[in-house]
Scaffold this active site. Structure first.
Site, short mmCIF file in Angstrom:
data_model
loop_
_atom_site.label_atom_id
_atom_site.label_comp_id
_atom_site.label_asym_id
_atom_site.label_seq_id
_atom_site.Cartn_x
_atom_site.Cartn_y
_atom_site.Cartn_z
N GLY A 568 25.33 -37.28 -11.93
CA GLY A 568 23.98 -37.65 -11.54
C GLY A 568 23.54 -36.88 -10.31
O GLY A 568 24.33 -36.24 -9.64
N GLY A 570 20.22 -36.93 -7.16
CA GLY A 570 19.02 -37.60 -6.65
C GLY A 570 18.64 -37.02 -5.31
O GLY A 570 19.22 -36.02 -4.87
N GLY A 571 17.69 -37.66 -4.68
CA GLY A 571 17.22 -37.18 -3.39
C GLY A 571 18.33 -37.21 -2.34
O GLY A 571 18.36 -36.42 -1.41
N PHE A 572 19.27 -38.12 -2.53
CA PHE A 572 20.35 -38.31 -1.57
C PHE A 572 21.41 -37.23 -1.69
O PHE A 572 22.12 -36.94 -0.77
CB PHE A 572 21.00 -39.66 -1.83
N GLY A 573 21.58 -36.66 -2.90
CA GLY A 573 22.68 -35.74 -3.14
C GLY A 573 23.13 -35.85 -4.58
O GLY A 573 22.31 -36.07 -5.48
N VAL A 575 26.14 -37.20 -7.66
CA VAL A 575 27.12 -38.22 -8.02
C VAL A 575 28.15 -37.58 -8.94
O VAL A 575 27.79 -36.85 -9.86
CB VAL A 575 26.45 -39.41 -8.73
N LYS A 588 29.28 -40.97 -4.91
CA LYS A 588 27.97 -40.46 -4.53
C LYS A 588 28.11 -39.72 -3.21
O LYS A 588 28.46 -40.33 -2.19
CB LYS A 588 27.00 -41.65 -4.39
N ASP A 684 14.27 -51.71 -3.19
CA ASP A 684 14.07 -50.56 -4.05
C ASP A 684 14.54 -50.88 -5.48
O ASP A 684 15.33 -50.15 -6.06
CB ASP A 684 14.80 -49.34 -3.49
#
Ligand SMILES: *[C@@H]1O[C@H](CO)[C@@H](O)[C@H](O)[C@H]1NC(C)=O
Ligand SMILES: *[C@@H]1O[C@H](CO)[C@@H](O)[C@H](O)[C@H]1NC(C)=O
Ligand SMILES: *[C@@H]1O[C@H](CO)[C@@H](O)[C@H](O)[C@H]1NC(C)=O
Ligand SMILES: *[C@@H]1O[C@H](CO)[C@@H](O)[C@H](O)[C@H]1NC(C)=O
Ligand SMILES: *[C@@H]1O[C@H](CO)[C@@H](O)[C@H](O)[C@H]1NC(C)=O
Ligand SMILES: *[C@@H]1O[C@H](CO)[C@@H](O)[C@H](O)[C@H]1NC(C)=O
Ligand SMILES: *[C@@H]1O[C@H](CO)[C@@H](O)[C@H](O)[C@H]1NC(C)=O
Ligand SMILES: *[C@@H]1O[C@H](CO)[C@@H](O)[C@H](O)[C@H]1NC(C)=O
Ligand SMILES: *[C@@H]1O[C@H](CO)[C@@H](O)[C@H](O)[C@H]1NC(C)=O
Ligand SMILES: *[C@@H]1O[C@H](CO)[C@@H](O)[C@H](O)[C@H]1NC(C)=O
Ligand SMILES: *[C@@H]1O[C@H](CO)[C@@H](O)[C@H](O)[C@H]1NC(C)=O
Ligand SMILES: *[C@@H]1O[C@H](CO)[C@@H](O)[C@H](O)[C@H]1NC(C)=O
Length: 854
Positions: A568, A570-573, A575, A588, A684
């Site tokens: 995966g 996302g904006g965070f980094g 997975v 993650k 969220d």
């Protein structure tokens, strides 16, 4: 050429000791940094001559037996008249606790004298903490052996352990500790300095306390054919850091025949450990103006330096690589020098790297104190509590630098009496504490409730004063603590573990909820909250793994097989898939440029460490290694809900499965809102934050934005930046920045609509809420249902779910139901759907309430 004989360890130590009695020197007598144990002695005394105060070793070790040797031969040096031997345990440890504590440098010396008539002396190993120090081997029973090291401690406790290596019982004659100045031998802080040789040239007398205020023992070397020089010591300036005593430095060796221009000293090492040599010099003659003394210093072929001694005491230090060989220090007169070379004193130490494994000092102090409160002698608790193995009844958790914390303590049935030891309050990382069946009395102290990590507390089989502290009971009720004590553990067990609470109350709720007025609803809510809490407790009990791990980056690399499988992004980094042991995990990793910053990372880890619920992703661990930050979760085989719901997914989720997912997610949220104190707002909630395991059980994830609020009832004003995801965001929050649990309810309503329609929150610029509402207004629910369901759903249930969803997204928060209401209603719907599917309408009697479309 002058040959200095090869030195052997403490060749003349015995001789020196006898001499010492004769040479009484009245120097300063500061023994405040000393610990001097006469092992096996029953008495404390001051040694005649040296003036060293010896104490019996009784208070420093619990195992072993004393032997009196004075029947064999009686020495004026009393320490040699007794010994302690260890016929029982494999490992026996002295624990020294010097007054000055950690971050100090100590000289530690252990001596061994076996006596004549006891046959071949044993052979065994000495350890400092968990680190091997040396093997004690005594070739001649009548020889004194002394092993010595210099150790910079990073713990307040120094454990010296004798380990049986199946070559006879270990024994010890004396154990001495001397506080050094931290500037001494300062080149090597993280290493052990194990003494190979310490010699004073040009004397025939062993030098020790009080000539050396640190009680170092200097062996004399006064080889034949060598001239000994002494000068007036008052001219010598002690400018070196090693603080060589004047008595040592004021004598030197020089070739007797001045036509010889070389002196050498040889020794051999038997291991490949690197070693360090300290060569001490001072000019011991008064030189005439036309005289010079200069020489080259070499160790074998390595030139150290050219040196000219002065009355300033100077130490030349050199670290050499380890080779098991003979080594030769030579000093050779230079061409310019009118005088031959000299040697005053030399120290040689081998260097050992310490493993640094040790238990946190606070925990060590606490456990020692507990041990003495309860008199736990039989447990053979010795040395470091966690290393090399945890003490019996103890479990530890170590971080990357080898610092261990005690996480569980089992003192069940240890015949302990009295109260609960106050020292337990200092075991701040403890997760499991079992004090059952000890006949303990008195009050149960409140500090137990303040041990944040404590999850299991077993107090059964004691006689404590009631009532128990309210704080403790509250924690247990909330499911944060599994408390076992007469009266309480049984309540939890009989009402829940036998399954009764899963069945009874929900049914009543199902019948009544949709139709009954305000007061009754309130009552039900109370029931449900209790229910949820109990349920949380049970689930938590079943699935609880007490070890929350902090992982290093290198461990993360191995867990993820060097980030081989990305699952995966996302904006965070990103997975990644990985495994911890047999367990599959998702890792993650925060990218450094992540918009989800360090604060969110911290928030999430902290929160997940505290809450445990079947419908909330569980934390396996986290990594916080400089720039590498990551969170390790249970692996969720079916990914997030978004993937299954929206276009492109070949496998269509059945209506029943969708309801189940909705129920699961709602239960997770209800737990956060009502099962946690302070309540937690997710902030969220959206499909991509709802994960599905292999059996499609849903779990909430991504708590980076979640906040806990201390005041349960008040609504909360949050900071001005709006968080959350467009399309799911509570319009009220958007306008007022007031954040309540109802914001999550709103977002959940959107998720429900997505479950119903398989349409995204915002699709082609149309908000799903408006779209659903307009369909409902014209009474056309079938049209909004996901077409791929092909009509496989109970229309009544569908209506009901749509209703719930619409209620959830009311623009004003007070009109929205609570998550507990939602859970209740969704369960009801799920049941209707199930019975519809199985065709057994009879069961539905209790749940049939006509759908009432608007
Ligand atoms: C010896 O000294 C220690 C420490 O000062 C003390 O605890 C112990 O009771 C003394 N033992 C005897 C036999 O006097
Ligand atoms: C020590 O050395 C001195 C001077 O060299 C000598 O007179 C004395 O006899 C020696 N003592 C012993 C015990 O060897
Ligand atoms: C000194 O050494 C030289 C050369 O080895 C020798 O000739 C001389 O006799 C020695 N002197 C003494 C006093 O031993
Ligand atoms: C140094 O001077 C003295 C006289 O002061 C003399 O006897 C001696 O030989 C000289 N030594 C050297 C090496 O020049
Ligand atoms: C140092 O020199 C001695 C004597 O020449 C020799 O026996 C020894 O092997 C040498 N050691 C090393 C480490 O080179
Ligand atoms: C001895 O040390 C003092 C100060 O430590 C220094 O000023 C002096 O120059 C030194 N003397 C020699 C001969 O090195
Ligand atoms: C000998 O001493 C002189 C003067 O002191 C100096 O210039 C010269 O470099 C020295 N030679 C050696 C080899 O040390
Ligand atoms: C002690 O630390 C070292 C690394 O410094 C590690 O390899 C070793 O396994 C540790 N020992 C124990 C008993 O944990
Ligand atoms: C391990 O724990 C000790 C003491 O709690 C701490 O000082 C150290 O920084 C920790 N090391 C790591 C890598 O977390
Ligand atoms: C606990 O106390 C009771 C009564 O005082 C006594 O009969 C029992 O033997 C004690 N149990 C233990 C393990 O000491
Ligand atoms: C508490 O201890 C008793 C006796 O050791 C045991 O039967 C019981 O299972 C323990 N309870 C918990 C929660 O560990
Ligand atoms: C428990 O304690 C009370 C008072 O402290 C005492 O009267 C009673 O006998 C104790 N019960 C047991 C089983 O030891």
């Amino acid at each position: 050429m002058v040959l200095v004989a090869k030195n052997t360890l403490l060749r003349s130590f015995f001789c020196g000791l006898v001499l010492h009695v004769v040479t009484i020197v009245y120097a300063q007598d500061d023994q405040s940094g000393f610990i001097s144990l006469d092992c096996g002695s029953k008495t404390n005394y001051t040694q005649e001559g040296s003036g060293i105060h010896y104490v019996s070793d009784d208070g420093f070790i619990e195992s072993g037996v004393s032997h009196d040797l004075s029947g064999i031969i009686s020495y004026t040096t009393r320490v040699y008249n007794s010994l302690r031997s260890f016929p029982e345990n494999k490992r026996n440890c002295y624990t020294l606790r010097p007054q000055k504590g950690k971050n100090n440098k100590y000289l530690i010396r252990a001596t061994f004298f076996y006596g004549e008539s006891r046959g071949q002396p044993p052979q065994f190993d000495l350890y400092i903490g968990v680190d091997y120090w040396t093997t004690v081997y005594i070739s001649d029973p009548t020889t004194f052996m002394a092993y010595e090291m210099i150790h910079f401690t990073s713990s307040d406790y120094i454990n010296i352990c004798l380990v049986n290596t199946d070559s006879g019982y270990p024994f010890i004659t004396s154990l001495e500790l001397r506080l050094l100045d931290n500037t001494m031998y300062k080149e090597q802080h993280s290493q052990l300095l194990i003494r190979l040789h310490r010699v004073s040239f040009g004397t025939n007398e062993t030098i020790m306390y009080k000539d050396d205020k640190y009680d170092r023992i200097w062996d004399p070397i006064n080889a034949e054919g060598v001239k000994r020089e002494t000068i007036d010591t008052s001219s010598l300036k002690p400018v070196n850091e090693e603080q060589v005593p004047l008595k040592v430095i004021s004598t030197a060796m020089t070739p007797l025949n001045s036509t010889n221009d070389e002196l050498y000293y040889t020794w051999s090492t038997k291991t490949n450990d690197a070693y360090i040599i300290y060569i001490h010099f001072a000019e011991v003659e008064t030189l005439k103006s036309n005289e010079t003394r200069e020489f080259d210093i070499n160790i074998n072929d390595t030139m150290i330096q050219t040196f000219s001694p002065s009355t300033n005491i100077t130490t030349i230090t050199k670290q050499m690589p380890g080779v098991s060989a003979t080594h030769e220090l030579t000093v050779t007169r230079t061409l310019n020098s009118t005088l031959p070379p000299i040697l005053n004193a030399v120290e040689i130490y081998s260097l050992k790297q310490l493993s640094l494994n040790q238990t946190d000092d606070q925990d060590v102090a606490a456990i020692w104190s507990t041990k003495s409160s309860y008199g736990l002698l039989k447990l053979n608790w010795q040395g470091d509590p966690c290393f090399p193995q945890p003490w019996f009844g103890l479990n530890c958790h170590y971080n990357a630098t080898g610092v261990a914390r005690i996480i569980s303590l089992n003192l069940s049935s240890k015949s302990s009496t009295g109260g609960i030891a106050p020292s337990l309050a200092s075991l701040t990382m403890i997760e499991t504490l079992d004090l059952s069946y000890n006949n303990l009395t008195g009050n149960v102290p409140e500090f137990l409730a303040r041990l944040d990590n404590l999850r299991i507390l077993n107090l059964t089989g004691n006689n404590f004063t009631r009532p128990l502290p309210a704080e403790l009971l509250a924690k247990s009720e909330k499911g944060l603590l599994l408390l076992s004590i007469e009266g309480i553990s049984s309540e939890v067990k009989s009402s829940c573990l036998e399954g009764s609470c899963r069945n009874n109350k929900p049914k009543i709720v199902v019948i009544l909820a949709p139709i009954i007025g305000c007061i009754v609803v309130l009552c039900i809510i109370v029931l449900i909250v209790k229910q949820l809490r109990k349920k949380a407790l049970i689930k938590w009990d079943e699935g609880f793994t007490p070890r929350k791990q902090q992982f290093t980056y290198s461990e993360v690399l191995s867990i993820t097989n060097n980030f081989k499988y990305e699952i995966g992004r996302g904006g965070f980094g990103r997975v990644f898939h990985g495994s911890v042991g047999a367990k599959q995990v998702a890792v993650k990793m925060l990218s450094e440029s992540s918009s989800q910053g360090y604060k969110e990372f911290q928030a999430e880890v902290k929160l997940l460490m505290e809450i445990h619920h079947t419908n909330i992703t569980s934390l396996v661990g986290y990594c916080n290694d400089n720039n590498h930050k990551g969170i390790i979760y249970d692996f969720m085989a079916n990914g997030n809900l978004e993937k299954h719901l929206f276009d492109g997914c070949p496998n269509v989720l059945s209506w029943e499965r969708r309801l189940q997912i909705g129920c699961d997610a709602a239960e997770g949220l209800a737990y956060m809102h009502y099962g946690c104190r302070p309540p937690i707002v997710h902030r969220d909630v959206k499909c991509s934050n709802i994960l599905l395991n292999e059996s499609f059980q849903a779990k909430l994830s991504d708590f980076g934005l979640s906040r806990a609020f201390p005041n349960e009832d008040a609504s909360h004003v949050s900071s001005a930046n709006v968080v959350g995801t467009i399309g799911y965001l509570d319009p009220e929050y958007h306008l007022t920045y007031r954040l309540t649990e109802k914001s999550d309810v709103y977002s959940f309503g959107v998720v429900l609509m997505e479950l119903i329609t398989s349409r995204r929150a915002i699709s082609e610029g149309i908000n799903i809420i408006n779209w659903v509402k307009s369909a409902v207004e014209i009474g056309n629910v079938e049209n909004i249902m996901d077409g791929r369901l092909e009509g496989c759903f109970d229309i009544n249930t569908a209506w009901k779910v749509v209703e719930i969803a619409i209620a959830c997204v009311s623009p004003t928060s007070i009109k929205r139901p609570t998550m507990n209401d939602v859970v209740m209603d969704l369960k009801h719907c799920l049941q209707s759907q199930k019975s519809h599917q199985s065709g057994s309408m009879s069961f539905n009697l209790e749940s049939v309430t006509e759908p009432n479309p608007r």
